[in-house]
Motif scaffolding. Structure first.
Motif, PDB file in Angstrom:
ATOM      1  N   GLN A   1       0.847  -1.188   0.000  1.00 28.15           N
ATOM      2  CA  GLN A   1       0.000   0.000   0.000  1.00 28.15           C
ATOM      3  C   GLN A   1       0.882   1.237   0.000  1.00 28.15           C
ATOM      4  O   GLN A   1       1.706   1.415   0.881  1.00 28.15           O
ATOM      5  N   VAL A   2       0.694   2.091  -0.979  1.00 21.74           N
ATOM      6  CA  VAL A   2       1.469   3.313  -1.082  1.00 21.74           C
ATOM      7  C   VAL A   2       0.753   4.448  -0.361  1.00 21.74           C
ATOM      8  O   VAL A   2      -0.437   4.664  -0.562  1.00 21.74           O
ATOM      9  N   GLN A   3       1.474   5.155   0.464  1.00 20.11           N
ATOM     10  CA  GLN A   3       0.944   6.341   1.114  1.00 20.11           C
ATOM     11  C   GLN A   3       1.864   7.510   0.816  1.00 20.11           C
ATOM     12  O   GLN A   3       3.069   7.414   1.017  1.00 20.11           O
ATOM     13  N   LEU A   4       1.276   8.595   0.341  1.00 21.07           N
ATOM     14  CA  LEU A   4       2.023   9.805   0.033  1.00 21.07           C
ATOM     15  C   LEU A   4       1.618  10.895   1.011  1.00 21.07           C
ATOM     16  O   LEU A   4       0.426  11.142   1.202  1.00 21.07           O
ATOM     17  N   VAL A   5       2.600  11.554   1.598  1.00 22.85           N
ATOM     18  CA  VAL A   5       2.332  12.593   2.589  1.00 22.85           C
ATOM     19  C   VAL A   5       3.063  13.870   2.191  1.00 22.85           C
ATOM     20  O   VAL A   5       4.297  13.877   2.102  1.00 22.85           O
ATOM     21  N   GLU A   6       2.289  14.932   1.976  1.00 19.19           N
ATOM     22  CA  GLU A   6       2.868  16.224   1.626  1.00 19.19           C
ATOM     23  C   GLU A   6       3.117  17.058   2.876  1.00 19.19           C
ATOM     24  O   GLU A   6       2.428  16.915   3.888  1.00 19.19           O
ATOM     25  N   SER A   7       4.088  17.942   2.774  1.00 14.58           N
ATOM     26  CA  SER A   7       4.374  18.890   3.854  1.00 14.58           C
ATOM     27  C   SER A   7       5.013  20.136   3.257  1.00 14.58           C
ATOM     28  O   SER A   7       5.453  20.120   2.097  1.00 14.58           O
ATOM     29  N   GLY A   8       5.052  21.197   4.054  1.00 11.86           N
ATOM     30  CA  GLY A   8       5.747  22.408   3.633  1.00 11.86           C
ATOM     31  C   GLY A   8       4.864  23.541   3.171  1.00 11.86           C
ATOM     32  O   GLY A   8       5.358  24.622   2.859  1.00 11.86           O
ATOM     33  N   GLY A   9       3.560  23.311   3.099  1.00 12.21           N
ATOM     34  CA  GLY A   9       2.671  24.382   2.690  1.00 12.21           C
ATOM     35  C   GLY A   9       2.582  25.471   3.747  1.00 12.21           C
ATOM     36  O   GLY A   9       3.076  25.326   4.857  1.00 12.21           O
ATOM     37  N   GLY A  10       1.958  26.575   3.382  1.00 11.39           N
ATOM     38  CA  GLY A  10       1.808  27.663   4.329  1.00 11.39           C
ATOM     39  C   GLY A  10       1.376  28.936   3.654  1.00 11.39           C
ATOM     40  O   GLY A  10       0.957  28.932   2.486  1.00 11.39           O
ATOM     41  N   LEU A  11       1.480  30.020   4.406  1.00 12.26           N
ATOM     42  CA  LEU A  11       1.107  31.350   3.924  1.00 12.26           C
ATOM     43  C   LEU A  11       2.386  32.126   3.612  1.00 12.26           C
ATOM     44  O   LEU A  11       3.296  32.190   4.444  1.00 12.26           O
ATOM     45  N   VAL A  12       2.431  32.724   2.443  1.00 13.29           N
ATOM     46  CA  VAL A  12       3.609  33.472   2.031  1.00 13.29           C
ATOM     47  C   VAL A  12       3.165  34.683   1.225  1.00 13.29           C
ATOM     48  O   VAL A  12       2.119  34.655   0.572  1.00 13.29           O
ATOM     49  N   GLN A  13       3.945  35.748   1.281  1.00 15.59           N
ATOM     50  CA  GLN A  13       3.637  36.937   0.490  1.00 15.59           C
ATOM     51  C   GLN A  13       4.063  36.741  -0.959  1.00 15.59           C
ATOM     52  O   GLN A  13       4.986  35.956  -1.247  1.00 15.59           O
ATOM     53  N   ALA A  14       3.392  37.444  -1.826  1.00 10.22           N
ATOM     54  CA  ALA A  14       3.762  37.402  -3.242  1.00 10.22           C
ATOM     55  C   ALA A  14       5.238  37.747  -3.411  1.00 10.22           C
ATOM     56  O   ALA A  14       5.745  38.657  -2.759  1.00 10.22           O
ATOM     57  N   GLY A  15       5.893  36.990  -4.264  1.00  9.13           N
ATOM     58  CA  GLY A  15       7.321  37.161  -4.464  1.00  9.13           C
ATOM     59  C   GLY A  15       8.174  36.260  -3.588  1.00  9.13           C
ATOM     60  O   GLY A  15       9.386  36.141  -3.817  1.00  9.13           O
ATOM     61  N   GLY A  16       7.552  35.640  -2.617  1.00 15.65           N
ATOM     62  CA  GLY A  16       8.279  34.780  -1.696  1.00 15.65           C
ATOM     63  C   GLY A  16       8.462  33.369  -2.226  1.00 15.65           C
ATOM     64  O   GLY A  16       8.132  33.064  -3.377  1.00 15.65           O
ATOM     65  N   SER A  17       9.001  32.516  -1.363  1.00 13.81           N
ATOM     66  CA  SER A  17       9.316  31.140  -1.735  1.00 13.81           C
ATOM     67  C   SER A  17       8.776  30.154  -0.706  1.00 13.81           C
ATOM     68  O   SER A  17       8.616  30.490   0.468  1.00 13.81           O
ATOM     69  N   LEU A  18       8.518  28.958  -1.181  1.00 12.72           N
ATOM     70  CA  LEU A  18       8.143  27.836  -0.327  1.00 12.72           C
ATOM     71  C   LEU A  18       8.720  26.572  -0.926  1.00 12.72           C
ATOM     72  O   LEU A  18       8.895  26.489  -2.151  1.00 12.72           O
ATOM     73  N   ARG A  19       8.978  25.597  -0.067  1.00 10.13           N
ATOM     74  CA  ARG A  19       9.453  24.298  -0.534  1.00 10.13           C
ATOM     75  C   ARG A  19       8.496  23.222  -0.031  1.00 10.13           C
ATOM     76  O   ARG A  19       8.335  23.050   1.179  1.00 10.13           O
ATOM     77  N   LEU A  20       7.880  22.535  -0.959  1.00  5.36           N
ATOM     78  CA  LEU A  20       6.993  21.431  -0.621  1.00  5.36           C
ATOM     79  C   LEU A  20       7.756  20.114  -0.685  1.00  5.36           C
ATOM     80  O   LEU A  20       8.636  19.951  -1.533  1.00  5.36           O
TER      81      LEU A  20
END
Length: 125
Positions: A1-20
């Protein structure tokens, strides 16, 4: 059974960066293509980026090309999406997906067998 779990989301201002990040459990992803999709409120889930099993082939939607970078680490069973120069229109729930029925990643929802639960990304002005 494959389970995929995402992380790293959030609130950021325009022009900013995030890593998922997407971590897979239950099976090695080394023979799977993997991808990222997103879904904004009231809209259909759309393709963002994908990567082949070896990491040598990467694919992007026109809307994120040049701003997002997809990568994977098969030894750690993880995939990442580095998002830069974020725009309010990048807001949505980001989903990790995986499939082993093909060697070329699909750009459609139907091309993926396994999905994560999603992580929220909100980009404010």
């Amino acid at each position: 059974q494959v389970q995929l779990v995402e992380s790293g989301g959030g609130l950021v201002q325009a022009g900013g960066s995030l890593r998922l990040s997407c971590t897979a459990y239950g099976r090695s992803m080394s023979t799977y293509v993997m991808g990222w999709f997103r879904q904004a409120p009231g809209k259909e889930r759309e393709f963002v980026s994908a990567i082949n099993w070896s990491g040598t082939g990467t694919y992007y939607s026109d809307s994120v090309k040049g701003r997002f970078t997809i990568s994977r680490d098969n030894a750690k069973n993880t995939m990442a999406l580095q998002m830069s120069s974020l725009k309010p229109e990048d807001t949505g729930i980001y989903y990790c997906a995986a499939d082993r029925r093909t060697v070329i990643p699909a750009r459609s929802v139907g091309g993926y067998e396994h999905w994560g639960q999603g992580t929220q990304v909100t980009v404010s002005l």
